[in-house]
Structure formats: structure tokens, C-alpha cells
Design an enzyme around this catalytic site. Structure first.
Site, mmCIF file in Angstrom:
data_model
loop_
_atom_site.group_PDB
_atom_site.id
_atom_site.type_symbol
_atom_site.label_atom_id
_atom_site.label_comp_id
_atom_site.label_asym_id
_atom_site.label_seq_id
_atom_site.Cartn_x
_atom_site.Cartn_y
_atom_site.Cartn_z
ATOM 1 N N GLN A 18 -13.217 6.923 -44.203
ATOM 2 C CA GLN A 18 -12.510 7.603 -43.117
ATOM 3 C C GLN A 18 -11.661 6.657 -42.268
ATOM 4 O OE1 GLN A 18 -16.318 9.658 -41.950
ATOM 5 N NE2 GLN A 18 -14.875 11.147 -41.189
ATOM 6 N N ASN A 159 -26.013 7.984 -46.176
ATOM 7 C CA ASN A 159 -25.666 8.781 -45.001
ATOM 8 C C ASN A 159 -25.783 10.267 -45.322
ATOM 9 O OD1 ASN A 159 -24.299 9.092 -42.269
ATOM 10 N ND2 ASN A 159 -22.913 10.282 -43.569
ATOM 11 N N GLU A 160 -26.622 10.960 -44.579
ATOM 12 C CA GLU A 160 -26.709 12.420 -44.578
ATOM 13 C C GLU A 160 -26.804 13.059 -45.969
ATOM 14 O OE1 GLU A 160 -23.560 14.267 -42.401
ATOM 15 O OE2 GLU A 160 -24.183 13.422 -40.499
ATOM 16 N N GLU A 375 -25.121 8.784 -35.109
ATOM 17 C CA GLU A 375 -23.853 9.471 -34.825
ATOM 18 C C GLU A 375 -24.112 10.563 -33.805
ATOM 19 O OE1 GLU A 375 -21.625 11.187 -38.124
ATOM 20 O OE2 GLU A 375 -22.139 9.479 -39.404
ATOM 21 N N SER A 430 -11.145 13.330 -40.394
ATOM 22 C CA SER A 430 -12.365 14.085 -40.617
ATOM 23 C C SER A 430 -12.249 14.732 -42.004
ATOM 24 C CB SER A 430 -12.469 15.124 -39.503
ATOM 25 O OG SER A 430 -13.316 16.150 -39.891
ATOM 26 N N TYR A 439 -12.338 12.036 -32.650
ATOM 27 C CA TYR A 439 -13.644 11.759 -32.048
ATOM 28 C C TYR A 439 -13.676 10.421 -31.306
ATOM 29 C CZ TYR A 439 -16.326 15.237 -34.862
ATOM 30 O OH TYR A 439 -16.862 16.365 -35.421
HETATM 31 C C1 BGP Z 1 -20.953 13.432 -40.108
HETATM 32 C C2 BGP Z 1 -20.406 12.376 -41.021
HETATM 33 C C3 BGP Z 1 -19.228 11.639 -40.500
HETATM 34 C C4 BGP Z 1 -18.290 12.458 -39.651
HETATM 35 C C5 BGP Z 1 -19.002 13.409 -38.705
HETATM 36 C C6 BGP Z 1 -18.115 14.412 -38.026
HETATM 37 O O1 BGP Z 1 -21.538 14.430 -40.867
HETATM 38 O O2 BGP Z 1 -21.407 11.442 -41.333
HETATM 39 O O3 BGP Z 1 -18.612 10.996 -41.570
HETATM 40 O O4 BGP Z 1 -17.226 12.962 -40.314
HETATM 41 O O5 BGP Z 1 -20.023 14.122 -39.347
HETATM 42 O O6 BGP Z 1 -17.898 15.489 -38.870
HETATM 43 P P1 BGP Z 1 -16.498 16.148 -39.087
HETATM 44 O O7 BGP Z 1 -15.612 15.024 -39.490
HETATM 45 O O8 BGP Z 1 -16.676 17.162 -40.157
HETATM 46 O O9 BGP Z 1 -16.116 16.759 -37.804
#
Ligand code: BGP
Length: 469
Positions: A18, A159-160, A375, A430, A439
Site C-alpha cells: 500500500q 496480517n489479518e 492498527e 486502500s 487515513y
Molecule cells: C486493514 C488492513 C490494512 C488497511 C486497513 C484499512 O484491514 O490490514 O491494510 O487497509 O484495514 O482498511 P481499508 O483500506 O479497507 O479502509
């Protein structure tokens, strides 16, 4: 007013794909997003915020603004363009330079091995559903521990896993873009829990220094009413979002209650239950015992109503407030509660969910080891103020403050939270929303790549200096 501990990490979070840009530079291999975004044609991952070249400037900003930790991820495809075998030295050198600069600026790197950017050649093998990919990912992890072990003290395996597999196989908004395949979603999660455990054990048995953990997207799930149908929908959604995954990584075994919910979801969709192999349990339980910390990403909570119909989802990827829909067959319906504010992307703003989830990690899972909020942040359509060269992001400051207060309350209640990372350090793109969902603490002019501290950056600096929120 709350006071955070003196040795607390006030961090900023990023992810390689990103922020780095340079997707075709220095021999980098293709990742799933390269092809997917090109086909979609909405936005390009290049140059993002050009972190690949601008990292020195960003790390200097960290130091100036009291940000003493950064989450970065290593792009697997930068080091192994073919997923395994041949090493691309220019990619390796880049991460050495990045970690050296972190040290120089006094910014602790928390390093993730996989942040959604699977090499395309590995997805072609089946991605997280393929044993071969799991083996290559383990080799990549070992390479990183050997190569960067003396420069990195905090490692994150994946991650996630849950949000990744559900967006890959249920929502269909992440490549390969498959919808409503609950079997594949849970199978991918099962496999990720397993490979995570394998890597934790390799790290510990290999005697590497430093700490290792995993990052979960934990969205707290509540029923909209006390009715049995709504409560059950909340339990099912919780199994999909949180508990299957928490069982696998924090408890080290899948409890019969959670497995029953998983089975119900899969079977009510007419699909085949995944195989839970008893022989995997010892590994999961060793890794849960040996893992040093858990990272929690928290943005929103969900409010569920019972739902008996077919799956219908609409992803709000443009910021058109009120457009998102999520009703899942065999799970439930997400309700937009009018009394709870939400972002333009329909993410309910509910700071208490942060406290509740942190308490749950401690109470339900008995987790007294370190916890990091890896996060938390608010996506906004920021307006740059030309004459003052900044953004007055008061909404974001409120969001961050309210959530950090819940962190402080959780610490008071005995949860071992050691740090907090704002998502994101600087503006970047994003995954499913492009460049208009910002963000960052630092505004990026994507044309000139100039950085401008937002009002939130000055606010965060003060929080970091005083420890007061
Ligand atoms: C989390 C991810 C990030 C980031 C964030 C915000 O799930 O680990 O990489 O993108 O969300 O989400 P989004 O970009 O969809 O708003």
C-alpha cells in the site's frame, strides 16, 4: 484524562504494497494485486506514497512527531520473485537500508511477513489453500529471520488472516474474487493458523532473538436485540470473524462450541465442512504457548440480526454513505444502527468495542502476554487547506482519542497493552477503495509526493510526549 505507560509504543502502521509503490522495480515479482488492480482499472498501486524511495523522509518525520515505532511489511515477491529459490538481492538490500534507517531515527520496526500481497505464482498454486504455498511461505519466513534477525525485534507472521480469507472467498473483493465460498474461507484460515504455528515454532526452536506474534482483525460483534435469532446470528458472525481464528492461535485448539458454529455456517450453505486434523493440535498448542504477543487491528464493531435468506452483499468502495449491504446465508445480517455514527464507508464508530474485545482476549482466552493495537484509524475524504498547507482532521483526532481512551481503560483493567499504531502513518491507497480514503497522520500529495503533517500528527505528537490522552 488517561495516562498511558511510560514505555508505551506510539506507532504508525504501513504495509508494503500500500505504500512502497515501485511494483516493477529492482526485479520484484508480480503479486495478486498487480493483475487484479490492472483488470479493475480503478487505480494504480504505483507510485502509492513512494515509500520505497521516500522512507528516509517518512522515518525522519516519525522522529520529529514522537512516533517511536512503525509497522512495515516485507514484500515476499521483492525477495523471492518466483516465490522461492532465486533471491533478488536488490530487494534484500532495500529492507536492510529500511531497518538501518529505523534504528538511526529511533523508530522500532514491527515487521509483518505477509500483509495481503501473495506472489501471483503462489496464488496460481492455490494460495492459502495450497500446501506448497504454505511450505514456501515457511521458507521465506526462515530466510527473513536469518537475514534480518539482528535488525528486527518484533515479527508478525500474518496480517489479518480472517479478513483476508473472507474478502478473498466470501465478499469477493480481494483477489481471486470468489463469493460465498465458506468452505474455502475457513480452509484458508485453518491453513494460515497452521502455518503461523509452524513459523512460531521454527522461530523459537531456531533460537532467534526477538519476539513473534500475529495480527488479528478483531471486530466485536453484538446482537441488535436480545432475541435468540439475533444472539445466534452474532455468535455465528463472531465465529466467522474472530473466534475460529482466536481459538486456533491464542488457545491452541478449536473448541467444540466454535467448531459447531463453523459447521453450521458451512453446511447451511450446502458446502462441505473443512477437515480438522487432530494431529495438528499439538503444534497449535505449542505455538499458542510460545507466541510472545498478539496484535489487534480494530476499526469497528458489528451489530447483527438473524437472517434466513440467501447471501447478498454490496461493498461500499467509494465512500457513498449508506450503500453497504451484508446479509450472509447461514450467518446473519449486519444492521446499520442509526444511533451509532459511522464513516463514509459505513464503518460503525464504536470505541467501546475496542475495550470489550481487549477484555475478551484477557478473560476468555486468558491472554496475559503482550498485546499491541497494531492498527486503528479513520478513513476520511480529507480536504487539504492550501493556505495553511495542512488538513484539519478533527474528526480523525476524536476517533483516535476515543479509541486510545478505551485502550487506557483496558490497561487499567489489567490487559497488557504495550503499544498502539495509528493506521496509517501517511496516506496511501486502500485495497478496495483507492486513494480517496485517506487515513494518514501525514497528508500525501500523490502528484508531487510531498508530505504535510495533518492536525492529527501534531495532536499525536503531544500524546506521545506527555503519555496523556
Ligand atoms: C486493514 C488492513 C490494512 C488497511 C486497513 C484499512 O484491514 O490490514 O491494510 O487497509 O484495514 O482498511 P481499508 O483500506 O479497507 O479502509
Amino acid at each position: 484524562m488517561y495516562k498511558l505507560p511510560d514505555d508505551f509504543y506510539f506507532g504508525g502502521a504501513t504495509a508494503a504494497y500500500q505504500c512502497e509503490g515501485a511494483t516493477e522495480e529492482d526485479g520484484k515479482g508480480a503479486v495478486i494485486w498487480d493483475t487484479y488492480l490492472k483488470k479493475q482499472g480503478r487505480f494504480s498501486p504505483d507510485p502509492a506514497c513512494d515509500f520505497y524511495h521516500k522512507y528516509p523522509e517518512d522515518l525522519e518525520l516519525c522522529r520529529k512527531f514522537g512516533i517511536n515505532a512503525i509497522r512495515v511489511s516485507i514484500s515476499w515477491a521483492r525477495i523471492f520473485p518466483d516465490g522461492f529459490g532465486r533471491v533478488e538481492q536488490r530487494g534484500v538490500d532495500y529492507y536492510h537500508r529500511l531497518f538501518a534507517k529505523c534504528r538511526e531515527e529511533g523508530v522500532e520496526p514491527f515487521v509483518t511477513l505477509h500483509h495481503f500481497d501473495t506472489p501471483q505464482c503462489m496464488q496460481d498454486l492455490g494460495g492459502w489453500l495450497s500446501d506448497e504455498m504454505l511450505n514456501h511461505f515457511t521458507e521465506f519466513a526462515k530466510f527473513c529471520f536469518d537475514e534480518f534477525g539482528s535488525e528486527v525485534r518484533y515479527w508478525i507472521t500474518i496480517n489479518e488472516p480472517t479478513s483476508m480469507s473472507s474478502q478473498q472467498y466470501i465478499g469477493g473483493t480481494f483477489p481471486p474474487g470468489i463469493k460465498y465460498d465458506f468452505h474455502k474461507c475457513f480452509q484458508a484460515e485453518y491453513n494460515m493458523n497452521l502455518v503461523h504455528a509452524r513459523i512460531v515454532e521454527m522461530f523459537k526452536k531456531g533460537g532467534y532473538e526477538g519476539k513473534i506474534g500475529v495480527v488479528h482483525a478483531l471486530q466485536t460483534v453484538y446482537p441488535v436485540s436480545d432475541s435468540e435469532a439475533d444472539r445466534h446470528a452474532a455468535d455465528l458472525q463472531d465465529a466467522l470473524d474472530n473466534s475460529f481464528y482466536l481459538d486456533g492461535t491464542l488457545l491452541g485448539r478449536y473448541t467444540p462450541e466454535v467448531l459447531a458454529l463453523v459447521r453450521e455456517i458451512i453446511e447451511r450453505n450446502g458446502q462441505e465442512m473443512i477437515e480438522i486434523r487432530p494431529e495438528d493440535e499439538a503444534l497449535l498448542s505449542d505455538a499458542a504457548r510460545d507466541m510472545d504477543f498478539v496484535g489487534m487491528n480494530y476499526y469497528f464493531s458489528k451489530f447483527m440480526r438473524g437472517y434466513e435468506g440467501k447471501s447478498e452483499t454490496f461493498h461500499n468502495g467509494t465512500g457513498e454513505k449508506g450503500s453497504s449491504v451484508s446479509r450472509l446465508q447461514g450467518v446473519g445480517e449486519e444492521v446499520h444502527r442509526k444511533d451509532i455514527p459511522s464513516t463514509d464507508w459505513d464503518w460503525p464508530i464504536y470505541p467501546k468495542g475496542m475495550f470489550d474485545q481487549l477484555s475478551r482476549i484477557k478473560n476468555r482466552y486468558g491472554w496475559d502476554k503482550e498485546v499491541y493495537i497494531t492498527e486503528n484509524g479513520m478513513g476520511c475524504k480529507d480536504k487539504f487547506i492550501e493556505d495553511r498547507q495542512t488538513v484539519d482532521d478533527d474528526e480523525r483526532i476524536d476517533y483516535l482519542k476515543n479509541h486510545m481512551e478505551e485502550v487506557a481503560k483496558a490497561i487499567e483493567a489489567g490487559v497488557n497493552v504495550r503499544g498502539y499504531f495509528v493506521w496509517s502513518l501517511q496516506d496511501m491507497f486502500s485495497w478496495t477503495n483507492g486513494y480517496s480514503k485517506r487515513y494518514g497522520l501525514f497528508y500525501i500529495d500523490f502528484e508531487t509526493q510531498k508530505r504535510y503533517p495533518k492536525k492529527s500528527a501534531y495532536w499525536y505528537k503531544k500524546v506521545s510526549e506527555t503519555g496523556e490522552v
